[in-house]
Design a protein around this motif. Structure first.
Motif, short mmCIF file in Angstrom:
data_model
loop_
_atom_site.label_atom_id
_atom_site.label_comp_id
_atom_site.label_asym_id
_atom_site.label_seq_id
_atom_site.Cartn_x
_atom_site.Cartn_y
_atom_site.Cartn_z
N ILE A 54 0.63 -0.97 0.12
CA ILE A 54 -0.13 -0.19 -0.10
C ILE A 54 0.93 1.42 0.51
CG2 ILE A 54 -1.65 1.23 0.94
CD1 ILE A 54 -2.55 -1.07 2.79
N THR A 55 0.42 1.76 -1.27
CA THR A 55 1.31 3.39 -0.80
C THR A 55 1.15 4.78 -0.05
OG1 THR A 55 0.22 4.19 -3.04
CG2 THR A 55 1.84 2.87 -3.31
N SER A 60 -4.89 6.22 3.48
CA SER A 60 -6.09 6.99 4.10
C SER A 60 -6.53 8.25 3.27
CB SER A 60 -5.61 7.67 6.03
OG SER A 60 -6.77 8.52 6.37
N TRP A 61 -7.56 8.46 3.56
CA TRP A 61 -7.93 10.18 2.58
C TRP A 61 -7.83 10.71 3.42
CZ3 TRP A 61 -10.94 8.97 -1.70
CH2 TRP A 61 -11.97 8.10 -1.83
N VAL A 77 -6.15 -6.15 7.82
CA VAL A 77 -6.28 -4.89 7.55
C VAL A 77 -7.40 -5.80 6.16
CG1 VAL A 77 -4.79 -3.15 7.73
CG2 VAL A 77 -4.09 -4.57 5.77
N THR A 78 -8.15 -5.13 5.34
CA THR A 78 -8.75 -5.37 4.15
C THR A 78 -9.25 -4.14 3.26
OG1 THR A 78 -10.53 -6.17 5.68
CG2 THR A 78 -11.58 -5.78 3.55
N CYS A 79 -8.24 -4.61 2.16
CA CYS A 79 -8.18 -3.76 0.67
C CYS A 79 -8.67 -4.01 -0.03
CB CYS A 79 -6.19 -3.99 0.65
SG CYS A 79 -5.27 -3.29 2.44
N SER A 94 -5.33 -1.14 -1.30
CA SER A 94 -5.68 0.97 -0.85
C SER A 94 -6.48 0.30 -0.13
CB SER A 94 -6.42 1.01 -1.99
OG SER A 94 -6.85 2.15 -1.54
N LEU A 95 -6.03 0.55 1.03
CA LEU A 95 -6.55 0.86 2.38
C LEU A 95 -8.33 1.29 2.27
CD1 LEU A 95 -6.85 -0.77 5.12
CD2 LEU A 95 -5.68 1.27 5.63
#
Length: 341
Positions: A54-55, A60-61, A77-79, A94-95
């Motif tokens: 994950i970059t 996070s938004w 985590v779920t991505c 992407s998280l």
């Protein structure tokens, strides 16, 4: 680097994944450039702590949020799967895409037609640009400055527009080594611009460098240019790119999304498919728009402002329709009226 022949199980797993597929795993390591995830159903990676990656922008938004405030080693985590990075043989994840965008509902309430219209100051001198800005007055809030005008007028024009309360879309189409791109993005941010463009054909390296450089400037959005609106599928074939322009646009948009870009530049004809690929939170800026009956000029893939926004564009870029009109303010109001229908 991690070829199919040497890692057949890994490649078989990565090739089986589908875009937007939901994957679960455990955070295996945190690095300055992102987070490695050991996926539940995936094999071990021959070098990295996890086969998922994950970059930082995809965590996070809230872009100002520190990585330790979002994840920690050992966290489940779920991505969402974005793409297969064939160079590193890893799954780009992407998280944030697995979570609701907290800003979208606000944006939906506040975006109104005037804010969607960007007037392109495609001039070779500052006097002509200043004249149009003066004629438009308070009607227009957003202007595009490209390489021609920036070279002719210098950064003073941009600083002047920003000081007057205007937003500026600096269309540089950056395509250089990552360090040079990052430097240019920081310079754009220091000028106070709201958007800057990077060429997506440069790959993940320069896109990610641009996004990282923009983090110090909360107002700055990095947009990835996909395929310029003057190009057709035959033009792509000339440079060795197979498939249609739409396929190439969507391919590059996925790359940009994986790198953390805030949105893309594409023609009105791709706005609908792009919205489906990028989701509600991304910017889709469409040059090449013209009012019904007008000549599209050099644009091969065009559409009306109303059709572009209806299909999913967040912004439309208008040029000669407004800037070469006898009454630019009246022409601008005509474009805006079309968006209000």
């Amino acid at each position: 680097m991690f070829g199919r022949a040497e890692n057949p199980e890994l490649w078989s797993f990565l090739e089986s994944l589908r875009q937007d597929e939901i994957l679960s795993g455990t955070v295996a390591a945190i690095e300055p450039f992102g987070v490695f995830v050991a996926l539940d159903d995936g094999p071990d990676h021959p070098v990295f702590p996890g086969v998922g990656f994950i970059t930082t922008p995809e965590l996070s938004w809230r872009r100002s949020e520190a990585v330790p405030d979002v994840v920690r080693v050992g966290l489940r985590v779920t991505c969402v799967f974005l793409q297969f990075d064939t160079w590193n043989a890893e799954a780009r994840l992407s998280l944030r895409a697995a979570r609701p965008d907290p800003f979208q509902a606000f944006a939906d309430r506040t975006v109104e037609p005037t804010s969607r219209i960007i007037v392109a100051l495609d001039f070779d001198n500052r006097r002509a640009a200043d004249e149009v800005v003066g004629l438009l007055g308070e009607e227009c809030r957003f202007y595009k400055v490209g390489m021609e005008l920036l070279t002719a007028a210098g950064p003073d024009l941009i600083e002047h527009l920003v000081a007057e309360g205007k937003e500026v879309f600096l269309d540089l189409k950056l395509f250089e080594i990552p360090n040079s791109v990052a430097g240019a993005v920081r310079a754009a941010g220091a000028l106070g611009v709201s958007m800057v463009t990077v060429h997506s054909m440069g790959g993940t390296g320069i896109l990610a460098a641009a996004v990282a450089a923009a983090r110090d400037f909360p107002q700055l959005r990095v947009l990835a240019l996909t395929v310029v609106t003057s190009m057709t599928s035959s033009d792509l074939a000339d440079i060795g790119v197979t498939g249609s322009t739409e396929e190439q646009v969507l391919r590059l948009a996925r790359l940009a999304k994986g790198a953390g870009c805030h949105g893309v530049i594409a023609s009105p004809q791709e706005a609908g498919p792009l919205r489906g690929v990028l989701g509600a939170g991304s910017l889709i800026v469409t040059p090449g728009v013209a009012l019904p009956g007008e000549s599209p000029g050099e644009h091969a893939r065009t559409g009306t402002p109303r059709a572009a926004v209806a299909a999913g564009a967040s912004h439309v870029v208008v040029g000669r329709t407004v800037t070469r009109a006898e009454d630019p303010a009246a022409a601008f109001r005509l474009v805006r009226a079309g968006l209000e229908l």
